[in-house]
Motif scaffolding. Structure first.
Motif, PDB file in Angstrom:
ATOM      1  N   VAL A  87      -0.307 -39.385  -9.681  1.00  0.00           N
ATOM      2  CA  VAL A  87      -0.616 -40.812 -10.518  1.00  0.00           C
ATOM      3  C   VAL A  87      -2.629 -41.081 -10.518  1.00  0.00           C
ATOM      4  O   VAL A  87      -2.507 -40.753  -9.460  1.00  0.00           O
ATOM      5  N   PRO A  88      -3.131 -41.587 -11.333  1.00  0.00           N
ATOM      6  CA  PRO A  88      -3.828 -41.192 -11.792  1.00  0.00           C
ATOM      7  C   PRO A  88      -4.667 -42.205 -10.589  1.00  0.00           C
ATOM      8  O   PRO A  88      -4.041 -43.445 -10.453  1.00  0.00           O
ATOM      9  N   GLU A  89      -6.095 -41.692  -9.892  1.00  0.00           N
ATOM     10  CA  GLU A  89      -6.515 -42.229  -9.214  1.00  0.00           C
ATOM     11  C   GLU A  89      -7.008 -44.429 -10.162  1.00  0.00           C
ATOM     12  O   GLU A  89      -7.050 -45.325  -9.691  1.00  0.00           O
ATOM     13  N   SER A  90      -7.147 -44.351 -11.512  1.00  0.00           N
ATOM     14  CA  SER A  90      -7.472 -45.235 -12.200  1.00  0.00           C
ATOM     15  C   SER A  90      -6.719 -46.578 -12.119  1.00  0.00           C
ATOM     16  O   SER A  90      -6.918 -47.711 -11.409  1.00  0.00           O
ATOM     17  N   ASN A  91      -5.246 -46.598 -11.690  1.00  0.00           N
ATOM     18  CA  ASN A  91      -4.258 -46.965 -12.310  1.00  0.00           C
ATOM     19  C   ASN A  91      -4.112 -47.252 -10.473  1.00  0.00           C
ATOM     20  O   ASN A  91      -3.428 -48.723 -10.176  1.00  0.00           O
ATOM     21  N   LEU A  92      -3.653 -45.852  -9.496  1.00  0.00           N
ATOM     22  CA  LEU A  92      -4.495 -47.108  -8.221  1.00  0.00           C
ATOM     23  C   LEU A  92      -5.472 -48.018  -8.038  1.00  0.00           C
ATOM     24  O   LEU A  92      -5.091 -48.715  -7.287  1.00  0.00           O
ATOM     25  N   HIS A  93      -6.087 -47.848  -8.641  1.00  0.00           N
ATOM     26  CA  HIS A  93      -7.207 -48.523  -8.388  1.00  0.00           C
ATOM     27  C   HIS A  93      -7.298 -50.065  -8.783  1.00  0.00           C
ATOM     28  O   HIS A  93      -7.154 -51.037  -8.334  1.00  0.00           O
ATOM     29  N   LEU A  95      -4.036 -51.594  -9.568  1.00  0.00           N
ATOM     30  CA  LEU A  95      -2.905 -52.277  -9.157  1.00  0.00           C
ATOM     31  C   LEU A  95      -3.849 -52.968  -7.902  1.00  0.00           C
ATOM     32  O   LEU A  95      -3.756 -54.093  -7.577  1.00  0.00           O
ATOM     33  N   GLU A  96      -4.738 -52.388  -6.653  1.00  0.00           N
ATOM     34  CA  GLU A  96      -5.684 -52.628  -6.036  1.00  0.00           C
ATOM     35  C   GLU A  96      -5.822 -53.840  -6.373  1.00  0.00           C
ATOM     36  O   GLU A  96      -6.114 -54.821  -5.423  1.00  0.00           O
ATOM     37  N   PHE A  97      -7.106 -54.029  -7.334  1.00  0.00           N
ATOM     38  CA  PHE A  97      -7.493 -55.056  -7.543  1.00  0.00           C
ATOM     39  C   PHE A  97      -7.156 -55.333  -7.398  1.00  0.00           C
ATOM     40  O   PHE A  97      -7.353 -57.603  -8.077  1.00  0.00           O
ATOM     41  N   LEU A  98      -5.911 -56.379  -8.239  1.00  0.00           N
ATOM     42  CA  LEU A  98      -4.924 -57.062  -8.930  1.00  0.00           C
ATOM     43  C   LEU A  98      -4.562 -57.653  -7.510  1.00  0.00           C
ATOM     44  O   LEU A  98      -3.468 -58.463  -7.791  1.00  0.00           O
ATOM     45  N   GLY A  99      -4.584 -57.223  -6.921  1.00  0.00           N
ATOM     46  CA  GLY A  99      -3.781 -57.782  -5.061  1.00  0.00           C
ATOM     47  C   GLY A  99      -3.146 -57.161  -4.579  1.00  0.00           C
ATOM     48  O   GLY A  99      -2.572 -57.527  -3.607  1.00  0.00           O
ATOM     49  N   GLY A 100      -2.676 -56.083  -4.983  1.00  0.00           N
ATOM     50  CA  GLY A 100      -2.198 -55.129  -4.187  1.00  0.00           C
ATOM     51  C   GLY A 100      -3.354 -54.171  -3.147  1.00  0.00           C
ATOM     52  O   GLY A 100      -2.420 -53.406  -2.739  1.00  0.00           O
ATOM     53  N   PHE A 124     -12.378 -47.314  -3.174  1.00  0.00           N
ATOM     54  CA  PHE A 124     -11.560 -48.482  -2.517  1.00  0.00           C
ATOM     55  C   PHE A 124     -12.127 -49.785  -1.832  1.00  0.00           C
ATOM     56  O   PHE A 124     -11.989 -50.673  -2.266  1.00  0.00           O
ATOM     57  N   TRP A 125     -13.485 -49.666  -0.812  1.00  0.00           N
ATOM     58  CA  TRP A 125     -13.928 -50.821  -0.382  1.00  0.00           C
ATOM     59  C   TRP A 125     -15.202 -50.950  -0.765  1.00  0.00           C
ATOM     60  O   TRP A 125     -15.343 -52.561  -0.616  1.00  0.00           O
ATOM     61  N   LEU A 126     -16.035 -51.293  -1.584  1.00  0.00           N
ATOM     62  CA  LEU A 126     -16.826 -51.892  -2.890  1.00  0.00           C
ATOM     63  C   LEU A 126     -15.815 -52.285  -3.875  1.00  0.00           C
ATOM     64  O   LEU A 126     -16.571 -53.345  -3.212  1.00  0.00           O
ATOM     65  N   MET A 127     -14.998 -51.814  -3.850  1.00  0.00           N
ATOM     66  CA  MET A 127     -14.143 -52.839  -4.812  1.00  0.00           C
ATOM     67  C   MET A 127     -13.458 -53.930  -4.007  1.00  0.00           C
ATOM     68  O   MET A 127     -13.404 -55.169  -4.521  1.00  0.00           O
ATOM     69  N   MET A 128     -12.814 -54.146  -2.739  1.00  0.00           N
ATOM     70  CA  MET A 128     -11.948 -54.712  -1.603  1.00  0.00           C
ATOM     71  C   MET A 128     -13.352 -56.564  -1.926  1.00  0.00           C
ATOM     72  O   MET A 128     -13.063 -56.918  -1.310  1.00  0.00           O
ATOM     73  N   LEU A 129     -15.092 -55.667  -1.326  1.00  0.00           N
ATOM     74  CA  LEU A 129     -16.202 -56.048  -1.409  1.00  0.00           C
ATOM     75  C   LEU A 129     -16.091 -56.923  -2.396  1.00  0.00           C
ATOM     76  O   LEU A 129     -16.221 -58.578  -2.186  1.00  0.00           O
ATOM     77  N   PHE A 130     -15.637 -56.761  -3.676  1.00  0.00           N
ATOM     78  CA  PHE A 130     -16.191 -57.099  -4.688  1.00  0.00           C
ATOM     79  C   PHE A 130     -14.940 -58.536  -4.839  1.00  0.00           C
ATOM     80  O   PHE A 130     -14.962 -59.086  -5.572  1.00  0.00           O
TER      81      PHE A 130
END
Length: 145
Positions: A87-93, A95-100, A124-130
């Motif tokens: 699974v591409p990392e961009s897909n995982l990120h 999904l995480e950004f959309l609330g996952g 991941f943590w930078l995106m979570m902070l954003f």
């Protein structure tokens, strides 16, 4: 309600074109729309974009996206072990950004996946902070906090 959910989820596809290639997002969208169809057919009807409808969407969205993100981590871990398609990392990120993010944290802990890769964890943590900052700004704009 089904129409509202469909508009929102398909609207995201138009706003974020890479979502079309993210099969996990497509499963998530299908789950949310099916849940809305079931609730509307068996429990109650509400008008489009009514606060009750949007609250239900938020509940369905968060439950589904976290489940799908957790499954995506499991699928990627299994693929990594077998040397198969990943699974591409961009897909995982995405999904995480959309609330996952909760499903992602659980997937990292249970599957021991992506937890040691420093570049992934940093993003991941930078995106979570954003995302936390974005939620704060939205709640502030709505005068909730």
């Amino acid at each position: 309600m089904v129409l509202t959910f469909t508009i929102i989820l398909l609207g995201l596809l138009l706003l974020i074109p890479p979502l079309k290639k993210n099969s996990f997002y497509m499963v998530h969208a299908g789950l949310v729309i099916l849940a809305a169809y079931y609730v509307e057919g068996h429990w109650f009807r509400v008008t489009p974009f009514h606060p009750k409808t949007l609250l239900l969407f938020l509940v369905f969205q968060l439950a589904s996206i976290n489940l799908i993100t957790f499954i995506a981590y499991g699928v990627d871990k299994r693929a990594a072990q077998k040397g198969a398609w990943r699974v591409p990392e961009s897909n995982l990120h995405t999904l995480e950004f959309l609330g996952g993010w909760a499903g992602a944290l659980l997937g990292q802990k249970i599957f021991h996946h992506k937890s040691k890769k420093k570049s992934y964890q940093s993003f991941f943590w930078l995106m979570m902070l954003f995302e936390a900052g974005l939620i704060f700004v939205i709640l502030r704009f709505l005068h909730i906090i």
